[in-house]
Design an enzyme around this catalytic site. Structure first.
Site, PDB file in Angstrom:
ATOM      1  N   VAL A  87      33.251  -7.661 -23.895  1.00  0.00           N
ATOM      2  CA  VAL A  87      32.546  -6.598 -23.179  1.00  0.00           C
ATOM      3  C   VAL A  87      31.237  -6.268 -23.887  1.00  0.00           C
ATOM      4  CG1 VAL A  87      34.645  -5.577 -22.220  1.00  0.00           C
ATOM      5  CG2 VAL A  87      33.768  -4.755 -24.410  1.00  0.00           C
ATOM      6  N   ASP A  88      30.326  -5.661 -23.159  1.00  0.00           N
ATOM      7  CA  ASP A  88      29.024  -5.283 -23.710  1.00  0.00           C
ATOM      8  C   ASP A  88      28.898  -3.782 -23.936  1.00  0.00           C
ATOM      9  OD1 ASP A  88      28.004  -7.963 -23.540  1.00  0.00           O
ATOM     10  OD2 ASP A  88      27.797  -7.661 -21.381  1.00  0.00           O
ATOM     11  N   VAL A  89      29.796  -3.023 -23.297  1.00  0.00           N
ATOM     12  CA  VAL A  89      29.676  -1.566 -23.310  1.00  0.00           C
ATOM     13  C   VAL A  89      31.037  -0.925 -23.548  1.00  0.00           C
ATOM     14  CG1 VAL A  89      29.027   0.463 -21.946  1.00  0.00           C
ATOM     15  CG2 VAL A  89      27.758  -1.680 -21.667  1.00  0.00           C
TER      16      VAL A  89
END
Length: 366
Positions: A87-89
């Site tokens: 995930v990025d966030v």
């Protein structure tokens, strides 16, 4: 009549689901019937979009079933690394996740720093409307956490986003607030006039023959947020606006049953305040806080994100985890707040996170 027929289709599949599991005792049969139920829901949404889609992008008119995975997975060093890479966030709830009352939960500071060092975006989404984003910035500062206002999304801010989305300011109407300073400050920022709130905290009603409480006919929305000074005057004023002012909206920041006011126990949450107004108006509110999708949609649009890039981390099954699951995010429950491991693993619980941890420090220390 037609709507009842549509709901009968869903109810029939629900009955099939329960019977399949009870009679066969077979997980594969149960999951198959869950798939049929999901397909029936999708059919209704696509065949009759005006009836079964989102209402103003903030609530379901009919909530779809939660199709839970079999079990939540306890985060390990291996799965934690995979989650962080995938995930990025990370979106964190605040009460019970970052702090309890005015006490920072152990390991939070280092966890946030390591996520940022790994290139992850970090946001904070809270249902507590007692503070504005500026007010929450001050609280983060007092706990030694380096957070900018643009990373903070409170339900008081969500109210302002909703009112801007519907062009409320252009109607020339006012808002009546049951709530605290957070909502007032956010409405001031967008230039929406309001009455009530802290100005009515000491108001009393003297019930005597012939007395009628006058109310502002120019109120076009009643907002109910967490209010430690709620009183009978405010409830009566709100019901008059909703019941007697044409097209007056009833908006709730959240429906949380309990909240963290101190680190010693749980306290009655905004659900009881919303319930008081609902009880005397017979109206269901428009909910702008979790698990409604408004805040996740705002974040995705503003930062050009897809829900699959996000992991929602929270301590409540029926708000945080539901918020993540219904909006396509990965989910991680922390047991540092209101939800115990026994409650999570109880067979009656059907809101299942992808992962769970004791505290968010285990994102790196599992």
């Amino acid at each position: 009549m037609m709507r009842n027929c549509h709901l009968f289709i869903v109810a029939a599949f629900m009955g099939t689901t329960v019977r399949a599991f009870n009679q066969a005792g077979c997980l594969s049969t149960y999951l198959h019937s869950q798939t049929l139920l999901q397909r029936s829901w999708r059919y209704l949404r696509h065949a009759f979009p005006s009836k079964y889609q989102l209402n103003n992008h903030v609530r379901w008119r009919v909530r779809p079933p939660i199709l839970a995975s079999a079990t939540a997975e306890k985060l390990t060093a291996q799965t934690s690394e995979k989650l962080i890479r995938g995930v990025d966030v990370f979106i964190f709830d605040c009460d019970g996740v970052i702090w309890k009352g005015d006490s920072l939960i152990s390991g939070v500071h280092s966890t946030l720093e390591r996520l940022r060092a790994a290139g992850k975006k970090v946001f904070f989404v809270t249902n507590n409307s007692s503070k504005s984003r500026r007010g929450y910035k001050a609280k983060f500062d007092s706990l030694g956490l380096n957070v900018i206002p643009e990373e903070i999304f409170s339900s008081s801010f969500a109210v302002s986003v909703y009112l801007e989305n519907i062009g409320f300011k252009q109607t020339g109407k006012r808002v009546y607030i049951i709530g605290e300073r957070g909502i007032q400050e956010e409405l001031d920022i967008i230039g929406v006039p309001w009455i009530g709130g802290e100005d009515h905290m000491d108001k009393k009603i003297e019930l005597k023959p012939g007395f009628a409480l006058e109310h502002d006919r120019g109120v076009g929305a009643v907002i109910v947020g967490f209010d430690r000074n709620i009183n009978y005057y405010k409830i009566q004023y709100a019901q008059l606006c909703i019941n007697e002012n044409k097209d007056c909206q009833f908006i709730a920041t959240n429906l949380d049953q309990v909240t963290h006011l101190t680190d010693a126990q749980e306290w009655a949450g905004n659900g009881c305040m919303v319930g008081a107004v609902k009880g005397c108006t017979g109206r269901d509110p428009i909910v702008v806080g979790k698990p409604a999708p408004l805040m996740i949609e705002y974040i995705c649009k503003k930062y050009d994100l897809q829900p699959g890039q996000i992991c929602m981390v929270g301590d409540r099954l029926d708000t945080d985890i539901l918020f993540g699951k219904e909006n396509g995010c990965k989910t991680c429950l922390t047991l540092s707040g209101v939800t115990t491991e026994d409650k999570l693993l109880d067979p009656s619980n059907n809101i299942i996170p992808d992962f769970f941890v004791n505290t968010i420090a285990e994102l790196f220390e599992a």
